[in-house]
Design a protein around this motif. Structure first.
Motif, PDB file in Angstrom:
ATOM      1  N   GLY A 185     -22.672 -84.868 -52.325  1.00 65.07           N
ATOM      2  CA  GLY A 185     -23.014 -86.217 -51.892  1.00 65.07           C
ATOM      3  C   GLY A 185     -23.818 -86.187 -50.588  1.00 65.07           C
ATOM      4  O   GLY A 185     -24.433 -84.937 -50.369  1.00 65.07           O
ATOM      5  N   SER A 186     -24.396 -86.856 -50.392  1.00 68.33           N
ATOM      6  CA  SER A 186     -25.152 -87.004 -49.034  1.00 68.33           C
ATOM      7  C   SER A 186     -25.074 -88.174 -48.158  1.00 68.33           C
ATOM      8  O   SER A 186     -25.073 -89.466 -48.593  1.00 68.33           O
ATOM      9  CB  SER A 186     -26.861 -87.069 -49.572  1.00 68.33           C
ATOM     10  N   VAL A 187     -24.799 -87.896 -47.005  1.00 65.58           N
ATOM     11  CA  VAL A 187     -24.750 -89.206 -45.910  1.00 65.58           C
ATOM     12  C   VAL A 187     -26.039 -89.905 -45.868  1.00 65.58           C
ATOM     13  O   VAL A 187     -25.932 -91.182 -45.761  1.00 65.58           O
ATOM     14  CB  VAL A 187     -24.667 -88.465 -44.611  1.00 65.58           C
ATOM     15  N   SER A 188     -27.193 -89.255 -45.927  1.00 65.48           N
ATOM     16  CA  SER A 188     -28.484 -90.010 -46.048  1.00 65.48           C
ATOM     17  C   SER A 188     -28.206 -90.709 -46.992  1.00 65.48           C
ATOM     18  O   SER A 188     -28.975 -92.012 -46.990  1.00 65.48           O
ATOM     19  CB  SER A 188     -29.715 -89.056 -46.038  1.00 65.48           C
ATOM     20  N   GLN A 189     -28.298 -90.587 -48.391  1.00 59.77           N
ATOM     21  CA  GLN A 189     -28.213 -91.315 -49.599  1.00 59.77           C
ATOM     22  C   GLN A 189     -27.255 -92.444 -49.264  1.00 59.77           C
ATOM     23  O   GLN A 189     -27.767 -93.590 -49.641  1.00 59.77           O
ATOM     24  CB  GLN A 189     -27.611 -90.511 -50.647  1.00 59.77           C
TER      25      GLN A 189
END
Length: 145
Positions: free
Chosen positions: A127-131
């Protein structure tokens, strides 16, 4: 006044890139302000005989136990040296949720994220915090590099 939220992790190079992104935005230093946010991931454990109170107490004390990373101090100094009004917040919890909450509370005009080098597989697996921030915010998101 343009207000930027700068979520900073422990990577000093990335924090500098985020600050330089804010500095490079149109307008003089007196037309910009910034909130530097540092989020400490919350400790999650299943309940046991110690009960949730012990974990809750530990989560509340995490910011004092860890102190501020150099990246936060560097970002704050660089913004202040540039003449940009700056404040700092530290939270314990989910990073993306904390960023979104702070952006709303500070009425940020933009969220300035730092880019990480990750493979597409790494992004899909972890996953990605930015996404998540980009998908869930109604504010401008700038990814500094």
């Amino acid at each position: 006044m343009f207000h930027a939220l700068i979520p900073v992790d422990d990577d000093e190079r990335r924090a500098i890139e985020q600050v330089e992104t804010v500095r490079s935005l149109p307008g003089g230093p007196d037309e910009k302000s910034a909130t530097i946010l540092h989020v400490i991931e919350e400790i999650e454990t299943p309940p046991d005989e110690a009960g949730p109170t012990l974990i809750e107490d530990l989560n509340e004390s995490l910011p004092e136990l860890q102190g501020l990373p150099d990246s936060v101090i560097t970002a704050e100094r660089r913004l202040e040296d540039a003449g940009i009004e700056t404040d700092r917040q530290q939270m314990v919890g989910d990073t993306a949720r904390s960023i979104l909450q702070t952006a709303a509370e500070t009425d940020a005009d933009a969220i300035v994220l730092g880019a990480r080098k990750r493979t597409p597989v790494g992004k899909a697996l972890f996953g990605s915090v930015s996404q998540k921030v980009i998908r869930e915010t109604d504010r401008t998101v700038i990814v500094g590099r």
